[in-house]
Scaffold this motif. Structure first.
Motif, PDB file in Angstrom:
ATOM      1  N   ALA A 230       0.832  -1.205   0.000  1.00  0.00           N
ATOM      2  CA  ALA A 230       0.000   0.000   0.000  1.00  0.00           C
ATOM      3  C   ALA A 230       0.865   1.253   0.000  1.00  0.00           C
ATOM      4  O   ALA A 230       0.613   2.212  -0.746  1.00  0.00           O
ATOM      5  N   HIS A 231       1.916   1.251   0.816  1.00  0.00           N
ATOM      6  CA  HIS A 231       2.794   2.417   0.891  1.00  0.00           C
ATOM      7  C   HIS A 231       3.594   2.602  -0.393  1.00  0.00           C
ATOM      8  O   HIS A 231       3.917   3.735  -0.764  1.00  0.00           O
ATOM      9  N   GLY A 232       3.902   1.515  -1.088  1.00  0.00           N
ATOM     10  CA  GLY A 232       4.612   1.612  -2.358  1.00  0.00           C
ATOM     11  C   GLY A 232       3.801   2.264  -3.460  1.00  0.00           C
ATOM     12  O   GLY A 232       4.349   2.728  -4.453  1.00  0.00           O
ATOM     13  N   LEU A 233       2.487   2.337  -3.275  1.00  0.00           N
ATOM     14  CA  LEU A 233       1.599   2.979  -4.259  1.00  0.00           C
ATOM     15  C   LEU A 233       1.069   4.326  -3.776  1.00  0.00           C
ATOM     16  O   LEU A 233       0.208   4.930  -4.427  1.00  0.00           O
ATOM     17  N   SER A 234       1.553   4.785  -2.630  1.00  0.00           N
ATOM     18  CA  SER A 234       1.021   5.998  -2.011  1.00  0.00           C
ATOM     19  C   SER A 234       1.945   7.193  -2.251  1.00  0.00           C
ATOM     20  O   SER A 234       3.143   7.102  -1.997  1.00  0.00           O
ATOM     21  N   GLU A 235       1.463   8.316  -2.776  1.00  0.00           N
ATOM     22  CA  GLU A 235       0.046   8.608  -2.926  1.00  0.00           C
ATOM     23  C   GLU A 235      -0.429   8.417  -4.363  1.00  0.00           C
ATOM     24  O   GLU A 235      -1.617   8.491  -4.630  1.00  0.00           O
ATOM     25  N   GLU A 236       0.476   8.215  -5.276  1.00  0.00           N
ATOM     26  CA  GLU A 236       0.086   7.985  -6.667  1.00  0.00           C
ATOM     27  C   GLU A 236       0.596   6.624  -7.124  1.00  0.00           C
ATOM     28  O   GLU A 236       1.762   6.313  -6.920  1.00  0.00           O
ATOM     29  N   PRO A 237      -0.261   5.817  -7.727  1.00  0.00           N
ATOM     30  CA  PRO A 237      -1.677   6.053  -8.051  1.00  0.00           C
ATOM     31  C   PRO A 237      -2.628   5.785  -6.891  1.00  0.00           C
ATOM     32  O   PRO A 237      -3.796   6.121  -6.960  1.00  0.00           O
ATOM     33  N   GLY A 238      -2.123   5.153  -5.828  1.00  0.00           N
ATOM     34  CA  GLY A 238      -2.969   4.783  -4.691  1.00  0.00           C
ATOM     35  C   GLY A 238      -3.494   3.376  -4.841  1.00  0.00           C
ATOM     36  O   GLY A 238      -4.211   3.062  -5.787  1.00  0.00           O
ATOM     37  N   GLY A 239      -3.098   2.488  -3.912  1.00  0.00           N
ATOM     38  CA  GLY A 239      -3.621   1.122  -3.923  1.00  0.00           C
ATOM     39  C   GLY A 239      -4.980   1.080  -3.249  1.00  0.00           C
ATOM     40  O   GLY A 239      -5.286   1.911  -2.393  1.00  0.00           O
ATOM     41  N   LEU A 241      -8.672  -1.370  -1.928  1.00  0.00           N
ATOM     42  CA  LEU A 241      -9.550  -2.522  -1.765  1.00  0.00           C
ATOM     43  C   LEU A 241     -10.954  -2.056  -2.104  1.00  0.00           C
ATOM     44  O   LEU A 241     -11.206  -0.847  -2.242  1.00  0.00           O
ATOM     45  N   LEU A 242     -11.871  -2.995  -2.236  1.00  0.00           N
ATOM     46  CA  LEU A 242     -13.259  -2.648  -2.544  1.00  0.00           C
ATOM     47  C   LEU A 242     -14.107  -2.739  -1.281  1.00  0.00           C
ATOM     48  O   LEU A 242     -14.071  -3.737  -0.567  1.00  0.00           O
ATOM     49  N   LEU A 243     -14.853  -1.674  -1.014  1.00  0.00           N
ATOM     50  CA  LEU A 243     -15.799  -1.630   0.095  1.00  0.00           C
ATOM     51  C   LEU A 243     -17.189  -1.424  -0.490  1.00  0.00           C
ATOM     52  O   LEU A 243     -17.482  -0.373  -1.063  1.00  0.00           O
ATOM     53  N   LYS A 244     -18.027  -2.448  -0.388  1.00  0.00           N
ATOM     54  CA  LYS A 244     -19.391  -2.402  -0.950  1.00  0.00           C
ATOM     55  C   LYS A 244     -19.348  -2.001  -2.423  1.00  0.00           C
ATOM     56  O   LYS A 244     -20.162  -1.213  -2.905  1.00  0.00           O
ATOM     57  N   GLY A 245     -18.362  -2.536  -3.131  1.00  0.00           N
ATOM     58  CA  GLY A 245     -18.273  -2.310  -4.577  1.00  0.00           C
ATOM     59  C   GLY A 245     -17.583  -1.026  -4.986  1.00  0.00           C
ATOM     60  O   GLY A 245     -17.409  -0.768  -6.177  1.00  0.00           O
ATOM     61  N   GLU A 246     -17.167  -0.192  -4.020  1.00  0.00           N
ATOM     62  CA  GLU A 246     -16.500   1.065  -4.338  1.00  0.00           C
ATOM     63  C   GLU A 246     -15.021   0.992  -3.954  1.00  0.00           C
ATOM     64  O   GLU A 246     -14.663   0.365  -2.954  1.00  0.00           O
ATOM     65  N   LYS A 247     -14.193   1.669  -4.725  1.00  0.00           N
ATOM     66  CA  LYS A 247     -12.760   1.671  -4.439  1.00  0.00           C
ATOM     67  C   LYS A 247     -12.471   2.460  -3.174  1.00  0.00           C
ATOM     68  O   LYS A 247     -12.884   3.619  -3.036  1.00  0.00           O
ATOM     69  N   LEU A 248     -11.752   1.830  -2.263  1.00  0.00           N
ATOM     70  CA  LEU A 248     -11.276   2.487  -1.051  1.00  0.00           C
ATOM     71  C   LEU A 248      -9.754   2.541  -1.144  1.00  0.00           C
ATOM     72  O   LEU A 248      -9.071   1.535  -0.912  1.00  0.00           O
ATOM     73  N   LYS A 249      -9.233   3.705  -1.498  1.00  0.00           N
ATOM     74  CA  LYS A 249      -7.776   3.850  -1.608  1.00  0.00           C
ATOM     75  C   LYS A 249      -7.171   3.952  -0.210  1.00  0.00           C
ATOM     76  O   LYS A 249      -7.688   4.663   0.642  1.00  0.00           O
ATOM     77  N   ILE A 250      -6.082   3.237  -0.029  1.00  0.00           N
ATOM     78  CA  ILE A 250      -5.406   3.193   1.269  1.00  0.00           C
ATOM     79  C   ILE A 250      -4.025   3.818   1.110  1.00  0.00           C
ATOM     80  O   ILE A 250      -3.150   3.260   0.461  1.00  0.00           O
ATOM     81  N   TYR A 251      -3.852   5.003   1.708  1.00  0.00           N
ATOM     82  CA  TYR A 251      -2.597   5.731   1.562  1.00  0.00           C
ATOM     83  C   TYR A 251      -1.605   5.435   2.682  1.00  0.00           C
ATOM     84  O   TYR A 251      -0.405   5.348   2.437  1.00  0.00           O
ATOM     85  N   LEU A 252      -2.114   5.323   3.902  1.00  0.00           N
ATOM     86  CA  LEU A 252      -1.266   5.004   5.045  1.00  0.00           C
ATOM     87  C   LEU A 252      -1.961   3.965   5.910  1.00  0.00           C
ATOM     88  O   LEU A 252      -3.181   4.061   6.148  1.00  0.00           O
ATOM     89  N   CYS A 253      -1.211   2.992   6.381  1.00  0.00           N
ATOM     90  CA  CYS A 253      -1.768   1.968   7.250  1.00  0.00           C
ATOM     91  C   CYS A 253      -0.657   1.378   8.100  1.00  0.00           C
ATOM     92  O   CYS A 253       0.524   1.614   7.828  1.00  0.00           O
ATOM     93  N   LYS A 254      -1.024   0.644   9.124  1.00  0.00           N
ATOM     94  CA  LYS A 254      -0.004  -0.001   9.960  1.00  0.00           C
ATOM     95  C   LYS A 254      -0.545  -1.300  10.524  1.00  0.00           C
ATOM     96  O   LYS A 254      -1.746  -1.430  10.807  1.00  0.00           O
ATOM     97  N   LYS A 255       0.348  -2.242  10.688  1.00  0.00           N
ATOM     98  CA  LYS A 255      -0.008  -3.503  11.337  1.00  0.00           C
ATOM     99  C   LYS A 255      -0.063  -3.264  12.842  1.00  0.00           C
ATOM    100  O   LYS A 255       0.871  -2.697  13.420  1.00  0.00           O
TER     101      LYS A 255
END
Length: 314
Positions: A230-239, A241-255
């Motif tokens: 996810a971080h390798g694609l942030s902020e462009e183009p942005g990785g 997942l799909l939430l209820k059929g819509e793209k949810l781009k994830i720019y920053l996250c942590k385990k």
């Protein structure tokens, strides 16, 4: 001949994105004789599809440097014969350069490549270095040859990759390293003081281009791999997942844990923290953008999105 100062050699610069524009700006400010820029065509940007000059073109125009934007440089390069450059310097141009261009300048073509060659030859070395969990990367000043990123290496600058590094932040580091390399090495290169070192073919790895389908982050990745991807694609183009059929781009996250207590992709917390189950751990989404909405932090998103706990990201 030997060049005694920066204003003597005629330089054509080839590059397109922001990180390349910063290097072009640095060369101009340092007194180099940039006689032309070759960049990709203007693109439509944003929701209103406004036709926008490339970042390098904006720099060149601000300094009254002629700009050439061939649709395909392999078919349209005769203008270089009229310019008669002593050397061509490239950094993230975005097209394959044909032999006719490589053979045009008296002192050849040199390239700033965003990795420590021979590691990560190819189109996406910065992104892939994060995705693959490298601790360091860098920039290599190299000879341009017909084979992709396979020429002699003249110098390198190492760059540390932070644990929470993103493509955007690493690009800035790579751009700064590129500036240092070209300003330090261009005159010695032109004067024959940098003989170049062949690459060890046994150590070659490749950084495959990021395709649109690669933006959908695989849930088959482990939690640690997911964060890096996810971080390798942030902020462009942005990785995404799909939430209820819509793209949810994830720019920053942590385990946030090693536990696996729900099916992969299940949202397991959606109150103050936006947490979902990944493979071998839980991940908190810190910065995101739902399709058609503005970018925001996880808590702000949850303030306007209720009843998500138990929903599944795919």
């Amino acid at each position: 001949m030997n060049f005694e100062n920066k204003s003597e050699p005629r330089i054509v610069y080839m590059g397109t994105p922001e990180l390349s524009a910063k290097v072009l700006e640095a060369m101009i400010e340092d007194g180099w004789n940039i006689v032309a820029l070759v960049t990709n065509e203007d693109k439509e940007v944003g929701r209103k599809r406004v036709l926008t000059p490339t970042p390098t073109k904006q720099v060149a125009l601000a300094h009254n440097i002629p700009v050439y934007q061939p649709h395909r440089i392999r078919l349209d390069h005769a203008f270089l014969d009229e310019i008669k450059p002593d050397v061509i310097v490239t950094f993230a141009y975005g097209q394959i350069v044909p032999d006719e261009v490589l053979n045009c300048p008296k002192y050849g073509c040199i390239n700033l490549h965003g990795s420590l060659l021979p590691k990560l030859r190819g189109a996406a070395p910065i992104q892939r270095s994060i995705m693959e969990g490298h601790k360091k990367t860098g920039v290599t000043l190299m000879q341009m040859v017909a084979a992709m990123d396979a020429g002699l290496m003249y110098d390198k600058e190492e760059v540390e990759i932070a644990p929470d590094e993103t493509y955007t932040s690493l690009q800035n580091k790579i751009s700064d390293a590129g500036k240092r390399l070209i300003l330090r090495d261009l005159l010695p290169y032109l004067n024959g003081a940098l003989p170049g070192v062949p690459q060890n073919e046994d150590e070659v790895t490749f950084a495959a281009k990021i395709k649109p389908e690669d933006e959908h982050i695989p849930l088959s990745l482990s939690a640690d791999e997911f964060v890096r991807y996810a971080h390798g694609l942030s902020e462009e183009p942005g990785g995404y997942l799909l939430l209820k059929g819509e793209k949810l781009k994830i720019y920053l996250c942590k385990k946030i844990s090693d536990e696996e207590k729900a099916p992969i992709g299940t949202i397991i917390e959606a109150n103050k923290h936006f947490v979902f189950q990944a493979k071998g751990g839980a991940i908190e989404i810190l910065s995101l953008q739902l399709q058609g909405k503005k970018k925001m932090d996880g808590r702000s998103f949850l303030n306007g999105a209720h009843g998500l706990e138990g929903e599944v990201l795919i």
